[in-house]
Design a protein around this motif. Structure first.
Motif, PDB file in Angstrom:
ATOM      1  N   ARG A  17       0.884  -1.155   0.059  1.00 51.33           N
ATOM      2  CA  ARG A  17       0.011   0.035   0.054  1.00 51.33           C
ATOM      3  C   ARG A  17       1.002   1.178   0.072  1.00 51.33           C
ATOM      4  N   GLN A  18       0.892   2.127  -0.976  1.00 50.03           N
ATOM      5  CA  GLN A  18       1.596   3.451  -1.093  1.00 50.03           C
ATOM      6  C   GLN A  18       1.266   4.285  -0.246  1.00 50.03           C
ATOM      7  N   VAL A  19       2.056   4.772   0.575  1.00 53.27           N
ATOM      8  CA  VAL A  19       1.750   5.845   1.653  1.00 53.27           C
ATOM      9  C   VAL A  19       3.038   6.942   1.476  1.00 53.27           C
ATOM     10  N   THR A  20       2.631   7.950   2.478  1.00 54.07           N
ATOM     11  CA  THR A  20       3.695   8.909   2.306  1.00 54.07           C
ATOM     12  C   THR A  20       4.255   9.429   3.943  1.00 54.07           C
ATOM     13  N   VAL A  21       5.285   9.790   3.997  1.00 56.20           N
ATOM     14  CA  VAL A  21       5.820  10.233   5.380  1.00 56.20           C
ATOM     15  C   VAL A  21       4.942  11.380   6.090  1.00 56.20           C
ATOM     16  N   ALA A  22       4.363  11.245   7.169  1.00 54.98           N
ATOM     17  CA  ALA A  22       3.396  12.226   7.639  1.00 54.98           C
ATOM     18  C   ALA A  22       4.460  13.072   8.539  1.00 54.98           C
ATOM     19  N   ARG A  23       5.278  12.440   9.667  1.00 52.66           N
ATOM     20  CA  ARG A  23       6.132  13.144  10.530  1.00 52.66           C
ATOM     21  C   ARG A  23       7.047  11.980  10.899  1.00 52.66           C
ATOM     22  N   VAL A  24       8.120  12.750  11.642  1.00 52.77           N
ATOM     23  CA  VAL A  24       9.044  11.931  12.312  1.00 52.77           C
ATOM     24  C   VAL A  24       9.621  12.425  13.690  1.00 52.77           C
ATOM     25  N   GLY A  25       9.377  11.391  14.438  1.00 51.58           N
ATOM     26  CA  GLY A  25       9.810  11.679  15.800  1.00 51.58           C
ATOM     27  C   GLY A  25      11.068  10.697  16.326  1.00 51.58           C
ATOM     28  N   VAL A  32      14.252   6.303  16.057  1.00 46.66           N
ATOM     29  CA  VAL A  32      13.503   7.312  15.438  1.00 46.66           C
ATOM     30  C   VAL A  32      11.878   6.559  15.276  1.00 46.66           C
ATOM     31  N   GLU A  33      10.983   7.205  15.366  1.00 42.73           N
ATOM     32  CA  GLU A  33       9.548   6.656  14.931  1.00 42.73           C
ATOM     33  C   GLU A  33       9.042   7.381  13.659  1.00 42.73           C
ATOM     34  N   VAL A  34       8.700   6.905  12.682  1.00 45.43           N
ATOM     35  CA  VAL A  34       8.236   7.370  11.561  1.00 45.43           C
ATOM     36  C   VAL A  34       6.718   7.231  11.161  1.00 45.43           C
ATOM     37  N   THR A  35       5.822   8.192  11.098  1.00 41.46           N
ATOM     38  CA  THR A  35       4.504   7.957  10.742  1.00 41.46           C
ATOM     39  C   THR A  35       4.141   8.178   9.379  1.00 41.46           C
ATOM     40  N   LEU A  36       3.372   7.028   8.855  1.00 37.63           N
ATOM     41  CA  LEU A  36       3.116   6.977   7.461  1.00 37.63           C
ATOM     42  C   LEU A  36       1.594   7.028   7.418  1.00 37.63           C
ATOM     43  N   HIS A  37       1.336   7.819   6.229  1.00 35.24           N
ATOM     44  CA  HIS A  37      -0.223   8.262   6.033  1.00 35.24           C
ATOM     45  C   HIS A  37      -0.534   8.045   4.627  1.00 35.24           C
ATOM     46  N   GLY A  38      -1.844   7.763   4.265  1.00 37.36           N
ATOM     47  CA  GLY A  38      -2.020   7.442   2.935  1.00 37.36           C
ATOM     48  C   GLY A  38      -3.562   6.635   2.896  1.00 37.36           C
ATOM     49  N   PRO A  39      -4.518   7.053   1.897  1.00 36.37           N
ATOM     50  CA  PRO A  39      -5.850   6.459   1.820  1.00 36.37           C
ATOM     51  C   PRO A  39      -5.752   4.894   1.452  1.00 36.37           C
ATOM     52  N   GLU A  40      -4.500   4.356   1.028  1.00 39.21           N
ATOM     53  CA  GLU A  40      -4.630   3.101   0.799  1.00 39.21           C
ATOM     54  C   GLU A  40      -4.312   2.216   2.105  1.00 39.21           C
ATOM     55  N   GLU A  96      -8.623   5.610  11.827  1.00 35.45           N
ATOM     56  CA  GLU A  96      -9.585   6.723  11.507  1.00 35.45           C
ATOM     57  C   GLU A  96      -8.776   7.716  10.735  1.00 35.45           C
ATOM     58  N   ALA A  97      -7.462   7.863  11.249  1.00 36.17           N
ATOM     59  CA  ALA A  97      -6.462   8.867  10.523  1.00 36.17           C
ATOM     60  C   ALA A  97      -5.855   8.297   9.441  1.00 36.17           C
ATOM     61  N   GLY A  98      -5.869   7.119   9.214  1.00 36.33           N
ATOM     62  CA  GLY A  98      -5.224   6.629   8.092  1.00 36.33           C
ATOM     63  C   GLY A  98      -3.544   6.750   8.410  1.00 36.33           C
ATOM     64  N   GLU A  99      -3.196   6.354   9.596  1.00 37.05           N
ATOM     65  CA  GLU A  99      -1.878   6.461   9.902  1.00 37.05           C
ATOM     66  C   GLU A  99      -1.111   5.212  10.606  1.00 37.05           C
ATOM     67  N   LEU A 100       0.084   4.734  10.214  1.00 37.06           N
ATOM     68  CA  LEU A 100       0.582   3.899  10.722  1.00 37.06           C
ATOM     69  C   LEU A 100       2.139   4.439  11.074  1.00 37.06           C
ATOM     70  N   THR A 101       2.540   4.056  12.321  1.00 35.00           N
ATOM     71  CA  THR A 101       3.803   4.500  13.176  1.00 35.00           C
ATOM     72  C   THR A 101       4.662   3.263  13.168  1.00 35.00           C
ATOM     73  N   ALA A 118      16.636  10.490   7.049  1.00 35.94           N
ATOM     74  CA  ALA A 118      16.236  11.426   5.876  1.00 35.94           C
ATOM     75  C   ALA A 118      15.032  11.678   5.692  1.00 35.94           C
ATOM     76  N   ALA A 119      14.022  11.024   6.216  1.00 37.43           N
ATOM     77  CA  ALA A 119      12.448  10.949   6.048  1.00 37.43           C
ATOM     78  C   ALA A 119      11.859  12.241   6.325  1.00 37.43           C
ATOM     79  N   GLY A 120      11.253  12.723   5.875  1.00 41.83           N
ATOM     80  CA  GLY A 120      10.401  14.216   6.078  1.00 41.83           C
ATOM     81  C   GLY A 120       8.975  13.858   5.358  1.00 41.83           C
ATOM     82  N   PRO A 121       8.171  14.828   5.831  1.00 34.49           N
ATOM     83  CA  PRO A 121       6.797  14.777   5.353  1.00 34.49           C
ATOM     84  C   PRO A 121       6.747  14.904   3.723  1.00 34.49           C
ATOM     85  N   GLY A 122       5.988  14.076   3.052  1.00 30.75           N
ATOM     86  CA  GLY A 122       5.639  13.806   1.908  1.00 30.75           C
ATOM     87  C   GLY A 122       6.498  13.041   1.288  1.00 30.75           C
TER      88      GLY A 122
END
Length: 266
Positions: A17-25, A32-40, A96-101, A118-122
């Motif tokens: 399922r294709q996603v994009t990076v929403a945020r990194v913490g 590091v935790e990377v939150t991925l987001h996408g309608p898929e 609900e938000a379609g986010e996987l961390t 290097a991960a950044g939003p988008g």
């Protein structure tokens, strides 16, 4: 094994399922935790603690993401080469938000480490899964959880999911003191952090911790970490201490000296 000619690939629907990076913490200087987001991610679910997901990474240094084909045996790109895929622990999924961390141990020059730094939003990625988690035995009264840094995200989930009132002993091997992350507090749980001595192979401290740990007749055991170390732990539990196999889950998350790593590893 040489590359397979593209025309010989067995084409099946992609599980990614294709996603994009929403945020990194940052959880620690080494994780590091990377939150991925996408309608898929609609319809995606993670139903068990300590599960896994595959993350398809873009080509190093680029945002170019090519979804591979499953041949029936392995994933391959259109030119017959292998894609960069890492197996990671999902820390949290918000349907609900379609986010996987996911969590990544960042050290060295591994592909996942470089991606997480290097991960950044988008920025693009793709995920598949989830893989098997841990089926918590209902009513169990005693647990031993043990792992290295890559197992920390799973241990967090297990501490939250195990039956209330159960006695839980946690042992974690750290390659560096600053790798600690906060663990959920719960009544009846004890936590021991074990520093890996400089120059010692990964898993050395973990094996010794499990060797010294109390494993009663009713104790359920969960262990994850470096593959060679957990193989030693497997022999220790099943052959030396006669722990019933149905009471122990022992998983190799990564292999020392190889770039293809699992769990939360980079």
């Amino acid at each position: 094994m040489g590359a397979v000619a593209p025309e010989r690939l067995r084409r099946e629907p992609s599980p990614f399922r294709q996603v994009t990076v929403a945020r990194v913490g940052e959880l620690s200087p080494r994780m590091v935790e990377v939150t991925l987001h996408g309608p898929e991610l609609v319809g995606f679910s993670v139903d068990e603690p300590a599960a896994s997901v595959r993350v398809l990474l873009p080509e190093p240094g680029t945002d170019r993401l090519v979804v591979p084909t499953w041949t029936g045996n392995e994933f391959l790109l259109p030119d017959g080469t292998r894609p960069t895929i890492r197996t990671l622990t999902p820390r949290h999924f918000d349907a609900e938000a379609g986010e996987l961390t996911v969590a990544v141990v960042v050290h060295g020059t591994g592909a996942a480490s470089a991606w997480a730094r290097a991960a950044g939003p988008g920025r693009p990625a793709a995920v598949s899964g989830p893989g098997r988690g841990y089926a918590v035995p209902p009513g169990a009264a005693s647990f031993l959880l043990a792992g290295d840094e890559t197992a920390l995200p799973a241990i967090v989930q297990l501490l939250e999911a195990l039956p209330g009132g159960a006695a839980v002993a946690v042992h974690v091997e750290l390659a560096a003191p600053d790798a600690r992350i906060p663990l959920p507090e719960r009544v009846g749980a004890t936590v021991a952090w074990h520093d890996l001595a400089p120059g010692r192979p990964p898993g050395t401290a973990l094996v010794e911790a499990v060797r010294r740990a109390a494993v009663e007749a009713d104790t359920h055991v969960w262990v994850a970490g470096e593959a060679a170390a957990v193989q030693r732990i497997r022999r220790l539990l099943f052959e030396e201490r006669a722990v019933p196999r149905g009471r122990a889950t022992v998983r190799g998350y990564w292999k020392h000296g190889r770039s293809a790593q699992s769990g939360g590893e980079g």
